[in-house]
Design a protein around this motif. Structure first.
Motif, PDB file in Angstrom:
ATOM      1  N   UNK A 382       6.883 -11.706  -8.371  1.00 55.90           N
ATOM      2  CA  UNK A 382       7.052 -11.240  -9.747  1.00 55.90           C
ATOM      3  C   UNK A 382       6.990  -9.717  -9.826  1.00 55.90           C
ATOM      4  N   UNK A 383       6.510  -9.092  -8.744  1.00 53.50           N
ATOM      5  CA  UNK A 383       6.428  -7.615  -8.736  1.00 53.50           C
ATOM      6  C   UNK A 383       7.701  -7.097  -8.096  1.00 53.50           C
ATOM      7  N   UNK A 384       8.553  -6.527  -8.942  1.00 54.52           N
ATOM      8  CA  UNK A 384       9.910  -6.236  -8.463  1.00 54.52           C
ATOM      9  C   UNK A 384      10.111  -4.814  -7.955  1.00 54.52           C
ATOM     10  N   UNK A 385       9.060  -3.994  -7.962  1.00 54.35           N
ATOM     11  CA  UNK A 385       9.255  -2.602  -7.494  1.00 54.35           C
ATOM     12  C   UNK A 385       9.623  -2.613  -6.011  1.00 54.35           C
ATOM     13  N   UNK A 386      10.339  -1.586  -5.611  1.00 54.61           N
ATOM     14  CA  UNK A 386      10.735  -1.499  -4.214  1.00 54.61           C
ATOM     15  C   UNK A 386       9.596  -0.881  -3.404  1.00 54.61           C
ATOM     16  N   UNK A 387       8.625  -1.712  -3.096  1.00 47.68           N
ATOM     17  CA  UNK A 387       7.442  -1.218  -2.375  1.00 47.68           C
ATOM     18  C   UNK A 387       7.091  -2.206  -1.281  1.00 47.68           C
ATOM     19  N   UNK A 388       6.337  -1.697  -0.305  1.00 47.67           N
ATOM     20  CA  UNK A 388       5.893  -2.597   0.763  1.00 47.67           C
ATOM     21  C   UNK A 388       4.906  -3.617   0.193  1.00 47.67           C
ATOM     22  N   UNK A 389       4.758  -4.736   0.888  1.00 46.93           N
ATOM     23  CA  UNK A 389       3.917  -5.842   0.411  1.00 46.93           C
ATOM     24  C   UNK A 389       2.483  -5.397   0.144  1.00 46.93           C
ATOM     25  N   UNK A 390       1.939  -4.559   1.022  1.00 53.75           N
ATOM     26  CA  UNK A 390       0.528  -4.170   0.861  1.00 53.75           C
ATOM     27  C   UNK A 390       0.315  -3.312  -0.388  1.00 53.75           C
ATOM     28  N   UNK A 391       1.291  -2.478  -0.727  1.00 53.23           N
ATOM     29  CA  UNK A 391       1.188  -1.692  -1.955  1.00 53.23           C
ATOM     30  C   UNK A 391       1.119  -2.640  -3.157  1.00 53.23           C
ATOM     31  N   UNK A 392       2.009  -3.627  -3.132  1.00 48.27           N
ATOM     32  CA  UNK A 392       2.040  -4.592  -4.247  1.00 48.27           C
ATOM     33  C   UNK A 392       0.736  -5.383  -4.282  1.00 48.27           C
ATOM     34  N   UNK A 393       0.282  -5.790  -3.093  1.00 50.84           N
ATOM     35  CA  UNK A 393      -0.930  -6.600  -3.022  1.00 50.84           C
ATOM     36  C   UNK A 393      -2.125  -5.834  -3.593  1.00 50.84           C
ATOM     37  N   UNK A 407      -3.519   0.494   0.645  1.00 56.72           N
ATOM     38  CA  UNK A 407      -2.491  -0.179   1.452  1.00 56.72           C
ATOM     39  C   UNK A 407      -2.306   0.540   2.784  1.00 56.72           C
ATOM     40  N   UNK A 408      -2.233  -0.209   3.858  1.00 56.51           N
ATOM     41  CA  UNK A 408      -2.199   0.428   5.182  1.00 56.51           C
ATOM     42  C   UNK A 408      -0.855   1.067   5.529  1.00 56.51           C
ATOM     43  N   UNK A 409       0.232   0.621   4.877  1.00 55.12           N
ATOM     44  CA  UNK A 409       1.515   1.261   5.209  1.00 55.12           C
ATOM     45  C   UNK A 409       1.548   2.719   4.749  1.00 55.12           C
ATOM     46  N   UNK A 410       0.553   3.149   3.952  1.00 53.12           N
ATOM     47  CA  UNK A 410       0.422   4.572   3.614  1.00 53.12           C
ATOM     48  C   UNK A 410       0.117   5.389   4.864  1.00 53.12           C
ATOM     49  N   UNK A 411      -0.337   4.711   5.915  1.00 52.78           N
ATOM     50  CA  UNK A 411      -0.761   5.393   7.135  1.00 52.78           C
ATOM     51  C   UNK A 411       0.255   5.242   8.268  1.00 52.78           C
TER      52      UNK A 411
END
Lengths: 451, 445
Positions: A382-393, A407-411
Motif C-alpha cells: 500500500x506504500x507506493x513511494x519509490x523507496x527501498x523496502x527497509x525505508x518503507x518498513x 533503514x540499513x540501505x541508507x548505509x
C-alpha cells in the motif's frame, strides 16, 4: 568571461525593446538566479537520512531506537569536570588550535599505551569537532579530484558524501554473509579478499574501515585487517580507520588497531570520539591520530575551517581520560564497564526481537544491531513511494508500532540495496527503552500483528 | 634441509626489511590534497608561540583575559547540570532554543522576520560560519572582493574553496591628520573597478578587525548598490557588533533594501559574551542561501556542542529582556572597554607610537614609523618591517602585539608595514603592565 555573465547580458539585449518595468524584472530575476548558485562541491549532497528520520522520531510518543546516542547520563565525573573547567577564567577563552594541551597529552598517554608506541601529542594528534570532524579534516586534507577511495558497505553514511565533496570517487565493496547460512551474528559477515584486491588500482588513494562497524557491529579480526594492510602496503595507499566504538567490544572479541600492524603507522589516520567513549555525543569532540607527515595536512584544514574546538569541553575530556588511564584493564574503568553494561542490553534486545519473530544479527561490538525483518513478511504494497523496502518498513513501524529504527540501505550504495533492504538498524544504548515494560509491550504488539 | 630453512628465513627477513624500507618512502606520489597548498602558514601559530616562549605581556591575540559575565557562566553550569539531553546530540543546524532566540533577537534589530529554522545556521564559532559560507558558495575561479585590512582567515578560506581573492584597501583620507578609524575610507571608484564578470561576493567586516572602523550607512549603501547592480553576494562579518564607542552606530548591511536576499550576516557568542573558548557562532541569511551552508555543515561537522548552545540561548534570552538598558551586557562591555581604549591610546602616544583611535571592536593599531630602533636580527631580515618590529618588541621589551601587514595581501602589505595591532580587551592589570613597559621604554629614549 563566464557563461552566466553572457546569459545575463544577452538577456538584457533581447529585452531592450520591451517595456522598462518588464525588462527590469526579467533581468533582476534572471540575474539573481544565476548568481546565487551554490558551489559544485555540494551537488547531490543535500539528502541525509538523519534529517529525514530524526525529526519524525522526535515525537515523544515514539520509542526511538533509531539515532545513535545514549539516553543514559554520562559518568558524573565527566560532567563535574566540565562544570569545574568552566569555572576557570582561562578555560572560557581560546586554547591551542590543534588541541588543548592537557587533552592531547592525555590522548598521547592513553593511546600510547594502547598502541605500544610513543605518540607526539603536538605533531601526531589533532582534536576535532567529533569523529565526524576528523573524517572531514582527513578527506579534505588527503583526498582530491582523481582519487578513488574504497568504502566497505554497509558504511556510516557520511563517508560517501565526504569523499565526493573532496572531489574523490567512492568505490564500494560490500560485506557479504557467509555462504550457506542466514546471518545471526556480525561474525557471519566477511570481506572477500579477492573481491577487495580487485578494487585497488593506481588511482586508489585510501581505504576507509570502520571497526567496530556501524551498523553491523562487526569487529574486524587481526587476520582480516592484515589482508587490508597487505593491500595498502602493496598499492601504497592510505588507510582511514574509524574506531569511534573501539571500547565497545563484547566478550570473546578483541579490537585491533590497523595502525599497529607492520607498515601501517605511516599510512593510517585513526579516528576516535569522546562522544562515544564517554557517552557525551553532544560534546562533539573527536581526534585523529597518525604520523606527522599526514596529520600536518589535517592541521592545515583545521586552521582554515574552524581553527579550534571548545576549551572547557576539551579540558573535561582530558580529565576523563586521565582518570580512566589509571584504571585501564580494571573493571571500574569506564572503557570496560560501559561495554559490560551494553552487552546485557544487547542480549536482552536480541531475545525480544527473536520472540517477536525477527532475526537479529548479534553484534560483536558497537551499540547497534541489525534486524532481519524477512520472517515477518510484512505487506507494504500500500506504500507506493519509490523507496527501498527497509525505508518503507521503518516508516510503517514508526506510524503503526510507534517504534523508530533506521533503514540499513541508507548505509549502502545502489547496487547493494537488494542485499540489505530487509534489514533495519536498532540502537541499544538506551536505558529506559529496553526496560521490562517495553519488552512486554513490544512483544504484545508484534504478536498482534502475526495473529 | 637446514640450509633451505635458513634461506627461507633470510628471504623472509629481507622481504620484511624491504617492506620496512618501502614504508619509509610511502606515497611516492603526493599525499595531500592541492587545496591545502599555500594555506598552511598562520600568523597566530607563529606569534602566540613566541609570546608564550618569552612570557610577554600579551596584547596580541584577541581574547579577553577576564571572565565572561556571571549570568552566562551560570547559564553554562545550569546547562551542564541539566538532564541527559544536554550531553547528547541536538538539532544539527542549531539547538532549537538558541535559533529561536537568535531569530527573535535579530528580527527586532534588523526590522524583518527571521525564520529560526530556515534562516539561521549555528556553527562552531563565527570562523566555521565563514568557512561554510565560502565552501557553499564559492567555486573554482569565482572572485571574492576582500576589503583590507582583513581578518586573516578570509584569504586562505577563499583560496581553499578554489576562489580568487581580489583586494581593495581602506586608505587614510588624504590631507587630514589620521587620528581615527573613521578617517580610513574606501574609494567608490576603486571598489567599482574591482568588480568583474567573475565576482561572486564581497566580504566586509564591521566593526573591522584590526582597524576598528565602523562602516557608516552611506558607505554600506555604496557597497549595497554595487552588490545589487552586479548581483553579488555579501558576507558580512559582524562579530564585534556590540563594541561601538562614542556614539558610533553599528549598521547591518542586511537591513538595507535589496540586501536581505543576498547577505550572510555572521555573529559570535564568543565575542558577544567574552567567552571565545565556547566556539558558538551563527550565519543568518535568506533560506535560499542558508540552505547551501547547511549542506556543507551536515557534511563537515554536522552538530555543534549542545550545552554551550543552551548557555548562549539563555544569555540571549536575558539580553532580549534588557536590551538597550544599562543592565545589558551589550552596553556594559563597550562601556568597560571605552576607558581601556582611552588608557591604551594615551600610553601609546606617550611612548611615541601614533595610535589610530578605533570606533569599534577591541583592537587598536599604532603607527610605528617615528620609532627608531635597531632591529638587529639576522634571522628575520627579509620579513616586513612590522613583523620584525613585533618580534623585537616581544624579545626585547616583553610586550606581544600583532603585525598589521598580516592582515593585508602581499600586493598591498608593503604600504602598511608601519602598523602594529594591540588588543585592549584585557584586565586593567595587563594594560598596566603594558603601560609600565611602554613608559620605561619612552623614558629611555
Amino acid at each position: 568571461m563566464n557563461f552566466a555573465w553572457h546569459l545575463r547580458n544577452g538577456s538584457r539585449l533581447t529585452c531592450r525593446s520591451a517595456p522598462a518595468a518588464c525588462r527590469r524584472t526579467f533581468t533582476a530575476q534572471h540575474v539573481m538566479m544565476s548568481r546565487h548558485t551554490h558551489a559544485k562541491r555540494i551537488d547531490g549532497l543535500d539528502k541525509n537520512v538523519w534529517v529525514a528520520f530524526t525529526s519524525v522520531a522526535a515525537d515523544p510518543s515514539i520509542v526511538n531506537l533509531g539515532q545513535g546516542y545514549p539516553d543514559i547520563p554520562p559518568p558524573s565525573y565527566v560532567k563535574e569536570a566540565l562544570a569545574k573547567a568552566a569555572s576557570v577564567d582561562r578555560m572560557n577563552q581560546y586554547t591551542r588550535g590543534f588541541g588543548h594541551p592537557s587533552l592531547v597529552k592525555a590522548l598521547s598517554q592513553v593511546y600510547g599505551k594502547v598502541c605500544g608506541r610513543q605518540i607526539d601529542p603536538f605533531k601526531e594528534i589533532l582534536v576535532t569537532v567529533g569523529g565526524y570532524g576528523s573524517l572531514f579534516s582527513t578527506m579534505q586534507a588527503l583526498v582530491e579530484e582523481g582519487d578513488e577511495v574504497i568504502i566497505i558497505e554497509p558504511f556510516f553514511d557520511c563517508y560517501v558524501p565526504m569523499v565526493r565533496m573532496a572531489g574523490g570517487k567512492p568505490v564500494l565493496i560490500p560485506l557479504r554473509p557467509k555462504p550457506g547460512k542466514i546471518p545471526t551474528s556480525s561474525t557471519d559477515w566477511y570481506l572477500d579478499p579477492d573481491e577487495l584486491s580487485r578494487k585497488f588500482n593506481s588511482r586508489t588513494k585510501a581505504i576507509i574501515i570502520n571497526t567496530p562497524n556501524n551498523p553491523i557491529g562487526k569487529v574486524f579480526t587481526r587476520d582480516e585487517l592484515q589482508v587490508i594492510a597487505d593491500l595498502c602496503v602493496k598499492h601504497d595507499t592510505l588507510c582511514f580507520s574509524d574506531e569511534v566504538y573501539e571500547w565497545l567490544v563484547y566478550k570473546g572479541h578483541e579490537h585491533v588497531k590497523i595502525a599497529s600492524l607492520p607498515g601501517m603507522w605511516d599510512r593510517t589516520i585513526t579516528i576516535g570520539s569522546a562522544g562515544k567513549t564517554f557517552s557525551v555525543t553532544g560534546w562533539k569532540l573527536g581526534w585523529s591520530i597518525g604520523p606527522e607527515s599526514l596529520i600536518k595536512h589535517l592541521q592545515t584544514v583545521m586552521q582554515n575551517s574552524l581553527y579550534t574546538c571548545p576549551t572547557p569541553l576539551q579540558e573535561a575530556v582530558a580529565q576523563g581520560f586521565l582518570l580512566n588511564y589509571e584504571m585501564m584493564g580494571q573493571p571500574e574503568c569506564y572503557f570496560s564497564s560501559l561495554a559490560e553494561e551494553l552487552e546485557g542490553k544487547r542480549d536482552r534486545l536480541a531475545a525480544i526481537l527473536q520472540e517477536a519473530g525477527m532475526t537479529p544479527v548479534v553484534p560483536e561490538g558497537g551499540y547497534f544491531m541489525l534486524v532481519d525483518v524477512t520472517p515477518l513478511d510484512q505487506d507494504l504494497s500500500h506504500m507506493t513511494e519509490d523507496e527501498a523496502y527497509d525505508y518503507k518498513f521503518v516508516k510503517w513501524m514508526i506510524k503503526e508500532k510507534k517504534l523508530a529504527a533506521i533503514p540499513v540501505t541508507a548505509f549502502v550504495g545502489e547496487e547493494s540495496r537488494k542485499h540489505f533492504e530487509k534489514y533495519i538498524r536498532l540502537c541499544f544504548i538506551k536505558v529506559r527503552r529496553i526496560s521490562l515494560r517495553s519488552c512486554i509491550l513490544f512483544c504484545t504488539l508484534w504478536y498482534f500483528v502475526i495473529l | 634441509m637446514g640450509i633451505i630453512r635458513n634461506l627461507s628465513t633470510n628471504l623472509t627477513v629481507i622481504r620484511q626489511s624491504l617492506l620496512r624500507n618501502h614504508q619509509k618512502t610511502i606515497m611516492s606520489r603526493k599525499v595531500h590534497a592541492s587545496r591545502t597548498e599555500g594555506v598552511d602558514k598562520n600568523v597566530w601559530v607563529e606569534f602566540t608561540q613566541l609570546a608564550a616562549d618569552y612570557k610577554a605581556v600579551n596584547l596580541g591575540q584577541g581574547f579577553p583575559d577576564f571572565s565572561p559575565p556571571e549570568f552566562i557562566r551560570e547559564a553554562f553550569c545550569d546547562a551542564v547540570k541539566g538532564g541527559p539531553a544536554m550531553h547528547q546530540y541536538t538539532r544539527a543546524f542549531g539547538h532549537p532554543p538558541l535559533v529561536k532566540i537568535l531569530a527573535k533577537f535579530f528580527s527586532r534589530i534588523v526590522g524583518h522576520e527571521i525564520d529560526p529554522l530556515e534562516d539561521i545556521l549555528v556553527t562552531v564559532g563565527a570562523y566555521q560560519a565563514l568557512f561554510s559560507a565560502f565552501q557553499a558558495l564559492i567555486d573554482e575561479d569565482d572572485e571574492v572582493i576582500i576589503v583590507e585590512p582583513f581578518f586573516d582567515c578570509y584569504q586562505p578560506m577563499v583560496v581553499m574553496a578554489g576562489g580568487k581573492p581580489v583586494y581593495i584597501p581602506l586608505r587614510p583620507r588624504e590631507g587630514s591628520a589620521v587620528l581615527s578609524s573613521g578617517d580610513w575610507v574606501l574609494s567608490a571608484e576603486e571598489l567599482a573597478s574591482k568588480v568583474t564578470p567573475r565576482t561572486k561576493a564581497i566580504v566586509i567586516n564591521t566593526p573591522n578587525n584590526p582597524l576598528g572602523k565602523i562602516y557608516k550607512l552611506e558607505e554600506l549603501q555604496m557597497i549595497a548598490d554595487l552588490c545589487i547592480k552586479h548581483d553579488l553576494l555579501c558576507f558580512s562579518d559582524e562579530v564585534y557588533e556590540w563594541l561601538t564607542y562614542d556614539g558610533a552606530k553599528h549598521v547591518k548591511i542586511a537591513s538595507l533594501p535589496g540586501m536581505r536576499e543576498r547577505t550572510i550576516t555572521i555573529g559570535s557568542a564568543g565575542k558577544s559574551f567574552s567567552a571565545t573558548g565556547w566556539k558558538v557562532g551563527w550565519a543568518i541569511g535568506s533560506r535560499d542561501v542558508i540552505k547551501h551552508l547547511k549542506i556543507i555543515h551536515q557534511n563537515s561537522i554536522y552538530h555543534s556542542a549542545t550545552a554551550a548552545q543552551e548557555a548562549v540561548a539563555r544569555g540571549f534570552e536575558r539580553e532580549y529582556e534588557v536590551f538597550g538598558t544599562p543592565e545589558s551586557y551589550f552596553q556594559q562591555l563597550p562601556a568597560m572597554l571605552h576607558s581601556k581604549r582611552q588608557k591604551l591610546a594615551t600610553c601609546l602616544q606617550s611612548a611615541g607610537l601614533n595610535p589610530i583611535m578605533p570606533e569599534g571592536g577591541y583592537f587598536m593599531i599604532a603607527d610605528i614609523s617615528s620609532i627608531e630602533v635597531d632591529l638587529n636580527d639576522e634571522s628575520n631580515k627579509d620579513e616586513p618591517r612590522d613583523f620584525r618590529f613585533v618580534k623585537w618588541l616581544i624579545k626585547e621589551k616583553g610586550l606581544a602585539t600583532i603585525p598589521v601587514s598580516a592582515f593585508y595581501s602581499s600586493e598591498h602589505g608593503k604600504e602598511f608595514d608601519k602598523y602594529i595591532r594591540f588588543c585592549f580587551v584585557k584586565e586593567d592589570s595587563t594594560l598596566k603592565a603594558a603601560e609600565d613597559i611602554l613608559k620605561k621604554w619612552s623614558q629611555k629614549e
